[in-house]
Design an enzyme around this catalytic site. Structure first.
Site, short mmCIF file in Angstrom:
data_model
loop_
_atom_site.label_atom_id
_atom_site.label_comp_id
_atom_site.label_asym_id
_atom_site.label_seq_id
_atom_site.Cartn_x
_atom_site.Cartn_y
_atom_site.Cartn_z
N ASP A 67 -7.03 -13.50 -53.07
CA ASP A 67 -5.95 -13.21 -52.74
C ASP A 67 -5.41 -13.26 -51.34
O ASP A 67 -6.45 -12.43 -50.87
CB ASP A 67 -5.12 -12.80 -54.13
CG ASP A 67 -6.08 -11.04 -54.27
OD1 ASP A 67 -6.20 -11.18 -53.68
OD2 ASP A 67 -5.49 -11.17 -55.60
N ASN A 137 -1.17 -3.49 -65.00
CA ASN A 137 -0.67 -5.02 -66.29
C ASN A 137 -1.94 -6.08 -66.47
O ASN A 137 -1.73 -6.73 -67.40
CB ASN A 137 0.60 -4.91 -65.81
CG ASN A 137 -0.15 -6.42 -64.63
OD1 ASN A 137 -1.11 -6.11 -63.72
ND2 ASN A 137 1.52 -6.13 -63.85
N HIS A 139 -3.88 -7.66 -64.49
CA HIS A 139 -4.15 -8.63 -64.05
C HIS A 139 -5.49 -9.00 -62.98
O HIS A 139 -6.30 -7.60 -62.58
CB HIS A 139 -2.44 -8.76 -62.72
CG HIS A 139 -2.77 -7.72 -61.71
ND1 HIS A 139 -1.70 -7.32 -61.35
CD2 HIS A 139 -4.06 -7.77 -60.66
CE1 HIS A 139 -1.86 -6.18 -59.55
NE2 HIS A 139 -3.00 -6.55 -59.10
N GLU A 144 -0.24 -12.59 -62.80
CA GLU A 144 -0.04 -11.49 -63.23
C GLU A 144 0.11 -12.38 -64.91
O GLU A 144 0.00 -12.98 -65.27
CB GLU A 144 1.38 -11.64 -63.17
CG GLU A 144 1.50 -11.02 -61.43
CD GLU A 144 1.53 -9.84 -61.21
OE1 GLU A 144 0.96 -8.83 -62.22
OE2 GLU A 144 1.67 -9.00 -60.09
C1 GLP Z 1 -4.43 -6.04 -56.63
C2 GLP Z 1 -5.76 -6.72 -55.81
C3 GLP Z 1 -6.18 -6.75 -57.56
C4 GLP Z 1 -6.88 -5.86 -57.47
C5 GLP Z 1 -5.84 -4.72 -57.60
C6 GLP Z 1 -5.77 -3.51 -58.23
O1 GLP Z 1 -3.14 -6.10 -56.86
N1 GLP Z 1 -4.81 -8.29 -56.02
O2 GLP Z 1 -7.13 -7.93 -56.88
O3 GLP Z 1 -8.30 -6.09 -58.48
O4 GLP Z 1 -4.76 -5.09 -57.46
O5 GLP Z 1 -5.91 -2.88 -57.12
P1 GLP Z 1 -6.76 -1.49 -57.07
O6 GLP Z 1 -8.30 -1.20 -56.85
O7 GLP Z 1 -5.76 -0.69 -56.03
O8 GLP Z 1 -6.32 -0.49 -57.77
#
Ligand code: GLP
Length: 248
Positions: A67, A137, A139, A144
């Protein structure tokens, strides 16, 4: 779905980095599905070091990321392109820019950019390994809750929970983009092997919901129950809480 407690972030990150290293050694034109977020920082640090130590030629390895934020240019300090360069690509000389794919967040036509990204993924073929973090959440990527299990790469609206979680990287919460281009759930499911990592207290609830097993679009990560080759790497903190509350 195999759940593996690797005790802590360091050991978990070493495991994933080693699996990726083995993949690129056994298949020099491996396809890697990459993720961003805090969870991946230590994975990439360890991986970059291992790739250098082993003098791996990465010029035929293909990577694509899940993404990118809408509206951020590739040079913006919070773009996922800058993150990937800083944490992984800048550390090894042999990465081939032509084989590195991330959605372009400031493309003039973001719908078209999403379509073309999905098309490119189709041409590249499925990832040998897809690594995933998980949002609080549930995702994955930026899919989402209530994203369709059939979804492909598209423009998505970020939920307040995600904007809030990701605001730690921006000066003001108002600066966090409200949209992203994200690979869809069906795009992610094409990978041959998926490794999801979750460390620390703030991921407990998401992992608990995932392991309770109900497959529902309310919890995007639950689609992974339908995939034949998924490992969920957790740390002792999450593992202990899951034992205590009877989830495991
Ligand atoms: C973001 C990314 C995800 C990631 C998630 C968790 O929203 N788009 O790909 O897995 O956050 O992030 P973190 O590893 O900082 O908790």
């Amino acid at each position: 779905m195999n759940v593996i407690n690797l005790k802590n972030r360091t050991v978990g990150s070493q495991y994933v980095a080693t699996e990726i290293l083995k993949q690129v050694i056994s298949k020099p034109n491996a396809v890697l599905g990459l993720a961003t977020g805090n969870t991946m920082i230590e994975v990439y640090k360890t991986l970059a070091a291992l790739l250098n130590v082993n003098q791996i030629d990465l010029s035929n390895v293909v990577t694509f990321n899940l993404d990118e934020y809408v509206g951020l240019s590739a040079e913006h300090n919070q773009s996922y392109r800058v993150y990937m360069n800083a944490h992984l690509f800048n550390h090894n000389q042999t990465w081939n820019n032509k084989n590195i794919y991330l959605p372009v967040g400031d493309a003039p036509n973001i719908e078209l950019e999403s379509e073309l990204y999905e098309q490119r993924l189709g041409e590249i073929g499925s990832a040998d390994i897809q690594i995933l973090g998980i949002g609080e959440n549930g995702h994955i990527g930026f899919n989402e809750p209530y994203s369709s299990f059939e979804s492909v790469t598209r423009v998505v609206d970020l939920t307040p929970s995600t904007i809030n979680a990701n605001s730690q990287h921006f000066e003001n919460i108002e600066d966090v983009p409200k949209q992203a281009i994200s690979m869809g759930l069906s795009s992610i499911m094409k990978a041959k092997r998926i490794i999801l990592l979750a460390f620390g207290k703030n991921k407990q609830q998401a992992i608990k919901a995932l392991l309770e097993g109900e497959v529902s679009e309310a919890l995007p990560a639950s689609i992974l129950h339908k995939h034949p080759n998924v490992e969920v790497i957790i740390d002792d903190e999450i593992f202990t809480s899951l034992i205590e509350d009877g989830t495991l």
